[in-house]
Design a protein around this motif. Sequence first.
Motif, PDB file in Angstrom:
ATOM      1  N   LEU A 113       0.659  -1.257  -0.234  1.00 40.11           N
ATOM      2  CA  LEU A 113      -0.232  -0.146   0.064  1.00 40.11           C
ATOM      3  C   LEU A 113       1.041   1.362  -0.264  1.00 40.11           C
ATOM      4  O   LEU A 113       0.425   2.163  -0.498  1.00 40.11           O
ATOM      5  N   PRO A 117       0.580   2.102  -4.164  1.00 38.96           N
ATOM      6  CA  PRO A 117      -0.975   2.118  -3.568  1.00 38.96           C
ATOM      7  C   PRO A 117      -1.744   2.063  -4.894  1.00 38.96           C
ATOM      8  O   PRO A 117      -3.058   1.148  -4.758  1.00 38.96           O
ATOM      9  N   LEU A 140      -2.749   7.880  -0.764  1.00 39.93           N
ATOM     10  CA  LEU A 140      -3.578   6.646  -0.926  1.00 39.93           C
ATOM     11  C   LEU A 140      -4.200   7.088  -1.567  1.00 39.93           C
ATOM     12  O   LEU A 140      -5.849   6.195  -1.021  1.00 39.93           O
ATOM     13  N   LYS A 143      -7.906   5.473   0.205  1.00 45.80           N
ATOM     14  CA  LYS A 143      -7.989   4.119  -0.175  1.00 45.80           C
ATOM     15  C   LYS A 143      -8.815   3.640   1.599  1.00 45.80           C
ATOM     16  O   LYS A 143      -8.037   4.601   2.143  1.00 45.80           O
ATOM     17  N   ALA A 173      -5.760   7.749   3.449  1.00 41.32           N
ATOM     18  CA  ALA A 173      -5.715   6.707   3.453  1.00 41.32           C
ATOM     19  C   ALA A 173      -6.756   6.441   4.478  1.00 41.32           C
ATOM     20  O   ALA A 173      -7.119   7.305   5.165  1.00 41.32           O
TER      21      ALA A 173
END
Length: 202
Positions: A113, A117, A140, A143, A173
């Motif tokens: 990740l 990513p 990210l 995500k 994220a």
Amino acid sequence: TLSFTHRFQPGSTSGAAPLLLLHGTGGDESDLLPLGATLSPGAALLSPRGQVLEHGMPRFFRRLAEGVFDEDDVRRRALELGAFVSQARQRYGIAAPVAVGYSNGANIAAALLLLQPEVLAGAVLFRAMVPLSQTPVAQLKRKPVLMLSGLADPIVPASKSAKLCSELSNAGADVTHTTLPAGHQLSQADIALARDWVAGLP
Ligand code: MLT
């Protein structure tokens, strides 16, 4: 042939995100298929076997001791896993998968990740910890990531799961981190929370 020994189960539910199943130390490509089917019935399942052997036990990267990682190997192996996912997507015609990783498998998913990513649509990380001491710069872009930790986990100190949570959040994220009254093993609560979370994915 694809670069990892793996199993693939085609999906039967159109629209369900494929799952990339990543086992813990000593597991293999068959281990998490039942978990995947429970978390997302009908989803395509892609399940590679880690290519590192520790006393005969498959893993996804080398470690020097429990909780002490060979970070060059973490980076190299995460990129190899990313290349495998791209190959497998072409071969099987699947969308970017959501990783479901347990322990060592969660740690390689976390590294992937942070390093690449775009390979993953999201991740469920069971008993994960920060995989790299130098945080890669990642975007990210909201995500979705679910982290489930164990309050009494003797392998993952709370500080190391909290650090991963903040690195992923800082990189953008959308992280949900829940700590359960459990050890390193998965509990029924892990399964139930992960299933509900996967069901709520867009
Ligand atoms: C790791 O090596 O990734 C962690 O110590 C978890 C484990 O595999 O036991």
